[in-house]
Scaffold this active site. Structure first.
Site, PDB file in Angstrom:
ATOM      1  N   ARG A 106      11.500  -7.460  42.476  1.00  0.00           N
ATOM      2  CA  ARG A 106      11.423  -8.902  42.223  1.00  0.00           C
ATOM      3  C   ARG A 106      12.140  -9.182  40.915  1.00  0.00           C
ATOM      4  O   ARG A 106      11.868  -8.553  39.906  1.00  0.00           O
ATOM      5  CB  ARG A 106       9.982  -9.392  42.097  1.00  0.00           C
ATOM      6  CG  ARG A 106       9.926 -10.763  41.397  1.00  0.00           C
ATOM      7  CD  ARG A 106       8.612 -11.444  41.402  1.00  0.00           C
ATOM      8  NE  ARG A 106       8.250 -11.863  42.737  1.00  0.00           N
ATOM      9  CZ  ARG A 106       7.331 -12.781  42.987  1.00  0.00           C
ATOM     10  NH1 ARG A 106       6.704 -13.391  42.000  1.00  0.00           N
ATOM     11  NH2 ARG A 106       7.024 -13.104  44.223  1.00  0.00           N
ATOM     12  N   HIS A 133      13.612 -15.411  49.150  1.00  0.00           N
ATOM     13  CA  HIS A 133      12.246 -14.858  49.107  1.00  0.00           C
ATOM     14  C   HIS A 133      11.830 -14.500  50.543  1.00  0.00           C
ATOM     15  O   HIS A 133      10.939 -15.118  51.114  1.00  0.00           O
ATOM     16  CB  HIS A 133      11.292 -15.893  48.483  1.00  0.00           C
ATOM     17  CG  HIS A 133       9.966 -15.331  48.089  1.00  0.00           C
ATOM     18  ND1 HIS A 133       9.691 -13.981  48.076  1.00  0.00           N
ATOM     19  CD2 HIS A 133       8.822 -15.945  47.685  1.00  0.00           C
ATOM     20  CE1 HIS A 133       8.441 -13.801  47.673  1.00  0.00           C
ATOM     21  NE2 HIS A 133       7.886 -14.965  47.442  1.00  0.00           N
ATOM     22  N   GLN A 136       8.136 -13.759  51.958  1.00  0.00           N
ATOM     23  CA  GLN A 136       7.272 -14.944  52.054  1.00  0.00           C
ATOM     24  C   GLN A 136       7.406 -15.612  53.428  1.00  0.00           C
ATOM     25  O   GLN A 136       6.434 -16.100  54.001  1.00  0.00           O
ATOM     26  CB  GLN A 136       7.647 -15.942  50.943  1.00  0.00           C
ATOM     27  CG  GLN A 136       6.873 -17.249  50.995  1.00  0.00           C
ATOM     28  CD  GLN A 136       5.412 -17.104  50.607  1.00  0.00           C
ATOM     29  OE1 GLN A 136       5.099 -16.513  49.601  1.00  0.00           O
ATOM     30  NE2 GLN A 136       4.499 -17.674  51.405  1.00  0.00           N
ATOM     31  N   ASP A 228       6.957 -26.347  47.411  1.00  0.00           N
ATOM     32  CA  ASP A 228       6.964 -25.257  46.430  1.00  0.00           C
ATOM     33  C   ASP A 228       7.078 -25.921  45.054  1.00  0.00           C
ATOM     34  O   ASP A 228       7.378 -27.124  44.966  1.00  0.00           O
ATOM     35  CB  ASP A 228       8.180 -24.336  46.731  1.00  0.00           C
ATOM     36  CG  ASP A 228       8.302 -23.146  45.778  1.00  0.00           C
ATOM     37  OD1 ASP A 228       7.316 -22.821  45.087  1.00  0.00           O
ATOM     38  OD2 ASP A 228       9.395 -22.536  45.738  1.00  0.00           O
ATOM     39  N   CYS A 269       3.808 -21.784  49.331  1.00  0.00           N
ATOM     40  CA  CYS A 269       3.908 -20.329  49.083  1.00  0.00           C
ATOM     41  C   CYS A 269       3.022 -19.894  47.926  1.00  0.00           C
ATOM     42  O   CYS A 269       2.683 -18.717  47.848  1.00  0.00           O
ATOM     43  CB  CYS A 269       5.363 -19.949  48.815  1.00  0.00           C
ATOM     44  SG  CYS A 269       6.116 -20.888  47.476  1.00  0.00           S
ATOM     45  N   ARG A 297       0.568 -12.682  53.262  1.00  0.00           N
ATOM     46  CA  ARG A 297       1.585 -11.940  52.502  1.00  0.00           C
ATOM     47  C   ARG A 297       1.325 -10.448  52.607  1.00  0.00           C
ATOM     48  O   ARG A 297       2.236  -9.641  52.750  1.00  0.00           O
ATOM     49  CB  ARG A 297       1.570 -12.346  51.018  1.00  0.00           C
ATOM     50  CG  ARG A 297       1.929 -13.776  50.682  1.00  0.00           C
ATOM     51  CD  ARG A 297       3.315 -14.161  51.095  1.00  0.00           C
ATOM     52  NE  ARG A 297       4.331 -13.225  50.643  1.00  0.00           N
ATOM     53  CZ  ARG A 297       4.742 -13.072  49.381  1.00  0.00           C
ATOM     54  NH1 ARG A 297       4.267 -13.830  48.423  1.00  0.00           N
ATOM     55  NH2 ARG A 297       5.676 -12.186  49.073  1.00  0.00           N
TER      56      ARG A 297
HETATM   57  N1  NVA Z   1      10.382 -20.926  43.977  1.00  0.00           N
HETATM   58  C1  NVA Z   1       9.299 -20.193  43.354  1.00  0.00           C
HETATM   59  C2  NVA Z   1       8.628 -19.328  44.353  1.00  0.00           C
HETATM   60  C3  NVA Z   1       7.428 -18.581  43.835  1.00  0.00           C
HETATM   61  C4  NVA Z   1       6.789 -17.716  44.884  1.00  0.00           C
HETATM   62  C5  NVA Z   1       9.840 -19.374  42.195  1.00  0.00           C
HETATM   63  O1  NVA Z   1      10.901 -18.750  42.344  1.00  0.00           O
HETATM   64  O2  NVA Z   1       9.218 -19.367  41.139  1.00  0.00           O
HETATM   65  N1   CP Z   2       4.217 -16.557  46.806  1.00  0.00           N
HETATM   66  C1   CP Z   2       4.462 -15.584  45.914  1.00  0.00           C
HETATM   67  O1   CP Z   2       5.470 -14.890  45.963  1.00  0.00           O
HETATM   68  O2   CP Z   2       3.497 -15.433  44.977  1.00  0.00           O
HETATM   69  P1   CP Z   2       3.589 -14.493  43.688  1.00  0.00           P
HETATM   70  O3   CP Z   2       4.629 -15.089  42.784  1.00  0.00           O
HETATM   71  O4   CP Z   2       2.210 -14.543  43.091  1.00  0.00           O
HETATM   72  O5   CP Z   2       3.967 -13.115  44.127  1.00  0.00           O
END
Ligand code: NVA
Ligand code: CP
Length: 311
Positions: A106, A133, A136, A228, A269, A297
């Site tokens: 990540r 992502h 997800q 989101d 999400c 998830r």
């Molecule tokens: N768009 C958000 C998704 C988090 C799961 C981010 O990248 O922070």
């Molecule tokens: N939805 C999601 O990816 O959550 P986290 O950022 O907590 O992993």
């Protein structure tokens, strides 16, 4: 279906059948776990979990999914390794590939996760980048299947930052799986034309559709409304600008009324900033489904690891 040895970097790399296979495998693993049955599919496998950005769901899902299947997860946070600043991504990838059987990443750049896959020689799973992502989306699809019994033909409307990782990945996945997908966002936050065109190509094959609009009436007939955060990780300095742009696109009672359907569900999400992209009232009304989605998830990430690495 044989996905052994494959990396999971973006849904662009998977056919609709392969995506459905992972969703169905997750449903199977979920049903087993509810009966107290876990597996041994990852016995003897060591899995690296690289996190440049924070995470609750993704980190816990990889950790628990791995341990449930008899594997060993190792968390490598931003401060723990020198990925990309004191050691090149290529070199870290080659080291980890000698020691680990699979790698989750990540972070910021999609290029990093792609390099990790190229140079490590083991399956690499994208746990979120600025661009995509994909894990997800599998959880979102499992949740939609639980709610509606199908994916094809559902109308899914994503409201908010239409150019973020969630919008991009939902568009790819939905187009592949035959959903009628809409991005509802102000013009300055629309996704890249090239990606929209690619997804329209997928939709042509699947019988789905892809629309991008700033017109709120596009929620009409939605089976699911998805949102989101307005500022993704790394974009915190854009808060004021985004609030100004996106306030008319908040998911609230009024917006959901415009679907004209009683059966519409709300998805997120998570993490959620209540009072911004969604009101507290709507969030709580659909909390059971949203937390099913969060739980899913784990089952879907487990399925990805089992499918690509399991015995
Ligand atoms: N768009 C958000 C998704 C988090 C799961 C981010 O990248 O922070
Ligand atoms: N939805 C999601 O990816 O959550 P986290 O950022 O907590 O992993």
């Amino acid at each position: 279906m044989n996905l052994k040895g494959r990396s999971f970097l973006t849904l662009k790399d998977f056919t609709p059948e392969e995506i459905m296979y992972m969703v169905d495998l997750a449903a199977e693993l979920k049903a087993k776990k509810k009966q107290g049955i876990t597996g041994n599919s990852l016995k003897g496998k060591n899995i690296a979990l690289i996190f440049e950005k924070p995470s609750t769901r993704t980190r816990c899902s990889f950790t628990i999914g791995c341990i449930d299947e008899g594997g060993h997860p190792e968390y490598l946070g931003r401060e723990d390794i020198q990925l990309g600043y004191k050691e090149s991504v290529e070199d870290t990838a080659r080291v980890l590939g000698r020691m680990f059987d699979g790698i989750e990443f990540r972070g910021f750049s999609q290029e990093t996760v792609e390099k990790l896959a190229k140079y490590s020689g083991v399956p690499v799973w994208n746990g979120l980048t600025d661009e995509y992502h994909p894990t997800q989306i599998l959880a979102d699809f499992l949740t939609l299947k639980e709610q509606f019994g199908r994916l094809g033909g559902l109308k899914l409307v994503f409201v908010g930052d239409g150019r973020n990782n969630m919008a991009n990945s939902l568009m790819i996945g939905s187009a592949k799986m035959g959903l009628d997908f809409v991005i509802l966002a102000p013009k300055s936050l629309w996704p890249e034309e090239e990606l929209v065109a690619l997804c329209r190509g997928y939709a042509k094959e699947s019988g789905g559709s892809v629309a991008v609009t700033d017109d709120l009436s596009a929620v009409e007939g939605a089976d699911a409304v998805y949102t989101d955060v307005w500022c993704s990780m790394g974009e915190e300095d854009k808060a004021a600008e985004r609030i100004a742009l996106l306030s008319p696109y908040q998911v609230n009672e009024e917006l959901l009324k415009r679907t004209g359907k009683e059966s519409t569900i709300f998805l997120h999400c998570l993490p959620a900033v209540k009072g911004k992209e969604v009101t507290e009232e709507i969030f709580e009304k659909y909390a059971d489904i949203v937390f099913d989605e969060a739980e899913n998830r784990m089952h879907t990430i487990k399925a990805v690891m089992v499918a690509t690495l399991g015995n």
